[in-house]
Design an enzyme around this catalytic site. Sequence first.
Site, PDB file in Angstrom:
ATOM      1  CG  HIS A 261      -2.103  -0.889   1.117  1.00 47.86           C
ATOM      2  ND1 HIS A 261      -2.967  -0.844   0.053  1.00 47.86           N
ATOM      3  CD2 HIS A 261      -2.561  -1.874   1.940  1.00 47.86           C
ATOM      4  CE1 HIS A 261      -3.910  -1.750   0.222  1.00 47.86           C
ATOM      5  NE2 HIS A 261      -3.685  -2.396   1.358  1.00 47.86           N
ATOM      6  CB  CYS A 310      -2.051   3.243  -4.852  1.00 50.08           C
ATOM      7  SG  CYS A 310      -3.035   1.820  -5.373  1.00 50.08           S
TER       8      CYS A 310
END
Length: 631
Positions: A261, A310
């Site tokens: 993440h 991301c």
Amino acid sequence: MKNMIRDIVIVQHPVSVCVPLNYTVTLSVRAQGTGILNYQWFKSEEEEIFGGTSPDLTFTAQRSQLYICRVNDQFCNCVFSDWVKVKVLDIAKPGLPRTWRGEPHIAVHPVSQNVRQGERLTLLCSAFGIPIPKYQWYRNGHPLHGKTTDTLQIEKADADHRGTYLCSVVNVHEERWTQPADVDIASDKVALLIGNLNYSHHPDLMAPTMDVHELANLLQQLGFRVLSLLDLTRKEMLAAIDKFLLLLDKGVYALFYYAGHGYERLGRNYMVAIDAPQPYSPENCVCVQRVMCKMQERQTALCMVLLDTCRTWYNQDCIASEIRPLVPMGNTVYGYATCEDAEAFEVQDGGKSTGIFTKYLNKHILQPEKVTHILEQVSEDLGRDPLVTGKQVVEIKHTLKEPRSLTDPVRTRGHTRELRVRDACWKQANELPRQKQLIFPCGVVVEVSFSALFSNVMVVFGTVKTTGPRAQDCTVTLRTTPVMEDIFSPSRSGEMDSLLNNLVAEPSDCSLRLCGLQKLQGSLVIKVDLHYTHMDNKLRLQESKQLDIGKPLVASFDLYKGQETLMAPRQEGNPARHVGHISHSIQPPHQTLDKPGRPFTRKAECASKVPTVKGNEPEENDESELHDFTL
């Protein structure tokens, strides 16, 4: 007449000079003889110089040429001076002082450079001087035998040619020294790979396991020393990065890879540790640009950061900002899996989970091309993938000054102190316990062996080698003290089995996967339980033995201690959770494992799900991380 020949003696020969273009030069010769002496000057190819009939020849230097003077008397006797060279340097700004008297004036200094193994190394030094200066090259303060011209050239450079070069320039007036030039040869390749997948407060991921494992294997084929780690807290991430930085030095190719993440805010990228609470905030994550800055400070020959994460903006109102290296060192490469304010996806591909960016990266990474060309090919392949069309686009940013390829050959025989330190440190983090044969009282011999899946994940194998005279139906079980948790869920057993099959040449009777070795604070003890049936009384019996294996692999780094000086103050109320207590109740959005090929995202969840609270947002410039790392 013969006696008269000896009477012509040149008592002062002309001297070679080095001057700028259009500089007024005077060459002088002095001779003694009987009667009137006549002079005639010649230049290259014995061309007679019109009007050059005096002891002094004055002219404007237009190009480099050779000159000589003939001296003769009325008795037809003659002698010649030495040949001299007038070297002309066409330099735009020679910088000669008005009061120049001919002392060495260095116009061109050697330039620091990075040279690939086996390439030609060329260093240049040009100096004006009357007479022409003499040169002597030095490396690390020691004179180089035979290197006495203005050009130092080494046909095939290797690690032995690394160092700081200087050139001494001297004539009858004085001695001058050039500025130092540092020469780095690709002397080592070091990579740190981190994959975070089991999060305490965020959706779990699937792909980092296989992505990190496959990329590590490919980098090892390219000659990299690889540290591959799974599921790190922020404290452990910072400690691992600190150890990684200690492996870097001049001439080293450094590669940092992260899968997990992440998010972007104000032009900075943040990696989310497995213990990061919600909402995302810089003090609970690790800033990528800070890692790059510290990599650059080690003066590596290549700094490469690859992010399969991301880049959605933490604050949707912030504007896009250009990401630049924090210091203008050059040879810096960023490879982003996706562009600003966009998500990166992972998919089920052929029964295994993979990040789409890393899937294509692994496809091309072994090619002997510039790293930027490799990333361009990755970008083109990903752009043609229908699963992410319009959703994910690779972004590449670099300041590459010289061609750099991950396949560049490296010679590590330089026998330098830095190399020995790196070698010892890397071996320490990759040292597996030796296999051991345990002899039980019943006569059964069990072999205990070890293999590494990652630098912090090890597999222990137990194999019955000899059953003994009175034992049959032998089975072996393994356990450890302290207990090490297995972070891989049952749904991942297929992928793990495939990795184990690649590790083991012969089948074993049992295996035990040990994860999170970075948390180990003391020696690890393997307990081997042998279950067997006694052939005489048919009773089922058990015997046990213990094997102390110390701190294997990355456990020897004591990452659990962290580096308190690396850490920004942690906010109260956000304690880190142990990997052994990770909750698997939160499922990633868009994750559909029963439909191969469908992508799901590694996106930041907090911005859209948590109300904006002014007191919880990071400061605008977020400079609290400037002191996150110490070397």
